[in-house]
Scaffold this motif. Structure first.
Motif, PDB file in Angstrom:
ATOM      1  N   SER A 259       4.361   0.571  -7.624  1.00  0.00           N
ATOM      2  CA  SER A 259       4.688  -0.775  -6.977  1.00  0.00           C
ATOM      3  C   SER A 259       4.143  -1.675  -8.278  1.00  0.00           C
ATOM      4  O   SER A 259       4.448  -3.087  -8.383  1.00  0.00           O
ATOM      5  CB  SER A 259       3.806  -1.304  -5.626  1.00  0.00           C
ATOM      6  N   TYR A 260       3.374  -1.161  -9.157  1.00  0.00           N
ATOM      7  CA  TYR A 260       2.723  -2.054 -10.216  1.00  0.00           C
ATOM      8  C   TYR A 260       3.411  -1.868 -11.495  1.00  0.00           C
ATOM      9  O   TYR A 260       2.755  -2.318 -12.546  1.00  0.00           O
ATOM     10  CB  TYR A 260       1.181  -1.765 -10.431  1.00  0.00           C
TER      11      TYR A 260
ATOM     12  N   GLU B 155      -2.103  10.225  -3.726  1.00  0.00           N
ATOM     13  CA  GLU B 155      -0.843   9.377  -3.697  1.00  0.00           C
ATOM     14  C   GLU B 155       0.180   9.972  -2.969  1.00  0.00           C
ATOM     15  O   GLU B 155       1.096   8.937  -2.587  1.00  0.00           O
ATOM     16  CB  GLU B 155      -0.276   9.634  -5.130  1.00  0.00           C
TER      17      GLU B 155
ATOM     18  N   GLN C 274       1.006   6.638  -0.915  1.00  0.00           N
ATOM     19  CA  GLN C 274      -0.390   5.556  -0.910  1.00  0.00           C
ATOM     20  C   GLN C 274       0.110   4.167  -0.975  1.00  0.00           C
ATOM     21  O   GLN C 274       1.017   3.765  -2.185  1.00  0.00           O
ATOM     22  CB  GLN C 274      -0.890   5.901  -2.275  1.00  0.00           C
ATOM     23  N   PRO C 275       0.461   3.454   0.069  1.00  0.00           N
ATOM     24  CA  PRO C 275       0.983   2.260   0.214  1.00  0.00           C
ATOM     25  C   PRO C 275       1.048   1.062  -0.809  1.00  0.00           C
ATOM     26  O   PRO C 275       1.662   0.120  -1.320  1.00  0.00           O
ATOM     27  CB  PRO C 275       0.719   1.647   1.705  1.00  0.00           C
ATOM     28  N   GLU C 276      -0.758   0.861  -1.329  1.00  0.00           N
ATOM     29  CA  GLU C 276      -0.823   0.302  -2.273  1.00  0.00           C
ATOM     30  C   GLU C 276      -0.340   0.191  -3.593  1.00  0.00           C
ATOM     31  O   GLU C 276      -0.651  -0.396  -4.687  1.00  0.00           O
ATOM     32  CB  GLU C 276      -2.238  -0.408  -2.229  1.00  0.00           C
ATOM     33  N   GLU C 277      -0.073   1.521  -3.828  1.00  0.00           N
ATOM     34  CA  GLU C 277       0.664   1.812  -5.236  1.00  0.00           C
ATOM     35  C   GLU C 277       1.816   2.461  -5.378  1.00  0.00           C
ATOM     36  O   GLU C 277       2.545   2.168  -6.447  1.00  0.00           O
ATOM     37  CB  GLU C 277      -0.361   3.019  -5.752  1.00  0.00           C
TER      38      GLU C 277
ATOM     39  N   LYS D 101       6.151   2.692  -3.763  1.00  0.00           N
ATOM     40  CA  LYS D 101       7.176   2.313  -2.994  1.00  0.00           C
ATOM     41  C   LYS D 101       7.966   3.616  -2.694  1.00  0.00           C
ATOM     42  O   LYS D 101       8.398   3.284  -1.472  1.00  0.00           O
ATOM     43  CB  LYS D 101       8.060   1.599  -3.773  1.00  0.00           C
TER      44      LYS D 101
END
Length: 161
Positions: free
Chosen positions: A34-35, A63, A108-111, A113
């Motif tokens: 996502s980053y 992950e 891993q939802p914060e990292e 998609k």
């Protein structure tokens, strides 16, 4: 030479480790961060006191939420860059994921998609050139009896892709 001068000349590279996972068709599992604006493989930085293999195992668990056996070393890539300086990357063979492994993947939802198996021909379209070269060289080394040593994703002495 004074000890401090000797220490100052020694490399202190950042290290990262990842795993290549395959499907029955020989495609490689890639993840969409996502980053970043390009796709990656599961993996990340080696922490202080941690081996590259254990870093790959930890990162896959963090992950993807799975703990499949991580196999032999496929590639070591010396790939420094201006932003991070000296960098050494290790790629390990994650083998072919089972249907149970695939069903158990929890990103891993914060990292991350999404994830997808990508054919060798599509890898260069999904990621940056040096990572594409590294993945393809490691996938090729999977069929060989020994890991491959790379510099910027290429065997030393080979022409740039």
């Amino acid at each position: 030479m004074a000890p401090n001068a000797h220490e100052a000349k020694m490399a202190h590279p950042r290290m990262a480790a990842g795993a290549l996972f395959f499907d029955a068709a020989g495609r490689v599992l890639m993840v969409e961060p996502s980053y970043k604006d390009y796709w990656e493989i599961p993996g990340g930085y080696v922490e202080v006191g941690e081996s590259p293999l254990h870093a790959a195992i930890r990162e896959v668990q963090e992950e993807l939420g799975i703990t499949p056996p991580i196999g032999r070393l496929l590639a070591v890539d010396w790939a420094p860059n201006e932003a991070e300086g000296d960098k050494v990357l290790y790629l390990f063979d994650g083998g072919q994921l089972t249907k149970d492994d695939l069903r158990a993947i929890t990103l891993q939802p914060e990292e991350l998609k999404s994830f997808e198996f990508v054919s060798p021909a599509q890898i260069a379209e999904r990621t940056i050139p040096r990572l594409a070269r590294r993945i393809l060289a490691a996938a090729e080394a999977r069929n060989e009896a020994a890991p491959v040593y790379l510099e910027h994703g290429q065997k030393p002495g080979s022409e740039a892709a």
